[in-house]
Design an enzyme around this catalytic site. Structure first.
Site, PDB file in Angstrom:
ATOM      1  N   ASP A 198      -9.693   1.818   6.829  1.00  0.00           N
ATOM      2  CA  ASP A 198      -9.274   3.084   7.430  1.00  0.00           C
ATOM      3  C   ASP A 198      -9.582   4.277   6.518  1.00  0.00           C
ATOM      4  O   ASP A 198      -9.772   4.128   5.315  1.00  0.00           O
ATOM      5  CB  ASP A 198      -7.760   3.065   7.688  1.00  0.00           C
ATOM      6  CG  ASP A 198      -7.364   2.064   8.764  1.00  0.00           C
ATOM      7  OD1 ASP A 198      -8.245   1.364   9.286  1.00  0.00           O
ATOM      8  OD2 ASP A 198      -6.158   1.994   9.063  1.00  0.00           O
ATOM      9  N   HIS A 230      -8.284   0.244   3.010  1.00  0.00           N
ATOM     10  CA  HIS A 230      -8.702   1.647   3.075  1.00  0.00           C
ATOM     11  C   HIS A 230      -9.924   1.884   2.190  1.00  0.00           C
ATOM     12  O   HIS A 230      -9.860   1.619   0.987  1.00  0.00           O
ATOM     13  CB  HIS A 230      -7.552   2.552   2.622  1.00  0.00           C
ATOM     14  CG  HIS A 230      -6.360   2.473   3.533  1.00  0.00           C
ATOM     15  ND1 HIS A 230      -5.494   1.398   3.528  1.00  0.00           N
ATOM     16  CD2 HIS A 230      -5.931   3.306   4.507  1.00  0.00           C
ATOM     17  CE1 HIS A 230      -4.576   1.589   4.459  1.00  0.00           C
ATOM     18  NE2 HIS A 230      -4.809   2.724   5.070  1.00  0.00           N
TER      19      HIS A 230
END
Ligand SMILES: [Zn+2]
Length: 253
Positions: free
Chosen positions: A48, A209
């Site tokens: 992400d 991430h």
């Protein structure tokens, strides 16, 4: 009994149910989400808050070394700044998805604001790639009753996760690596000696991430280090690294 003594526990329960529906990764209260892959063999790696010019290219090289395909949930305002990196991500076999334009907590946003956040990111990715993405992940995993319907209006399925080890925290890889151990534990139980893959018909979706929502070039080197450690081990356990599209497609016989 005093009316208040009856009303207060009721109100607390309602607050509890809303908090669960808004934030619990596998809650379906505010609409259907995808939280697992459909086979114990399939591990869906998801990243992400990118694209991130300082980290994403290194991550793409690392994934290539293990023939791993992944899904990247992108922030629209970063997509506009480096569309070439988004194009390269897709050219190398990965999927990209919508993670809103500015990464707000959608639980606190109105229906109109939610639609704008999704639409702007939708347009940014569509302009970069020539076609729109099909998958959406809400920032912080937070939903309210308008989030999933707004995503559905744009043709999205909403994706959550089974494991989120907290790689955004300022910790050393030695802290992060053990927090990803549950993937190997489950693989060992379902794919290990003599066990049948059918005994655990679902697999993990891991949320990591490669970007940082507060600034574009956030340091995610600990995420890379943890993957350097785990990718060969997961591969040796028999896991396959798949995109979200493959995660929900019918498993090969
Ligand atoms: Zn995010």
């Amino acid at each position: 009994m005093h009316a208040l003594l009856i009303a207060v526990p009721g109100a607390l329960t309602t607050v509890g149910v809303i908090a669960y529906g808004a934030g619990y990764p596998r809650a379906q209260l505010f609409g259907r989400t995808i939280c697992r892959t459909n086979s114990a063999r399939k591990l869906a790696l998801t990243f992400d808050d990118g694209p991130n010019p300082t980290i994403t290219p290194r991550l793409l090289d690392l994934l290539d070394r293990y023939n791993a395909q992944a899904t990247f949930f992108l922030i629209g305002r970063y997509v506009r700044e480096c569309p070439e990196l988004v194009q390269e991500t897709v050219a190398r076999g990965h999927l990209v998805g919508n993670h809103t334009e500015t990464h707000p907590n959608l639980f606190r946003r109105t229906q109109r604001e939610i639609r704008i956040e999704l639409r702007l990111c939708h347009d940014a990715i569509s302009n970069a790639l020539g076609s729109p993405p099909k998958w959406f992940r809400p920032p912080f995993g937070m939903r309210n009753p308008w989030v999933i319907p707004a995503a559905r209006e744009l043709g999205y399925g909403t994706v959550m996760w089974t494991l989120i080890p907290g790689d955004w925290r300022e910790k050393r890889p030695e802290w992060l690596i053990p927090r990803m151990q549950p993937i190997a534990d489950r693989a060992q139980r379902s794919l290990g000696n003599g066990s049948k893959a059918d005994s655990a018909p679902t697999g993990d979706i891991l949320c990591l991430h490669d970007g940082a929502h507060r600034e574009m070039n956030g340091d995610r080197s600990r995420t890379l280090a943890a993957l350097e450690y785990w990718l060969p081990r997961w591969r040796d356990l028999g896991l396959e690294f798949v995109t979200i599209q493959e995660a929900v497609s019918t498993p090969a016989a």
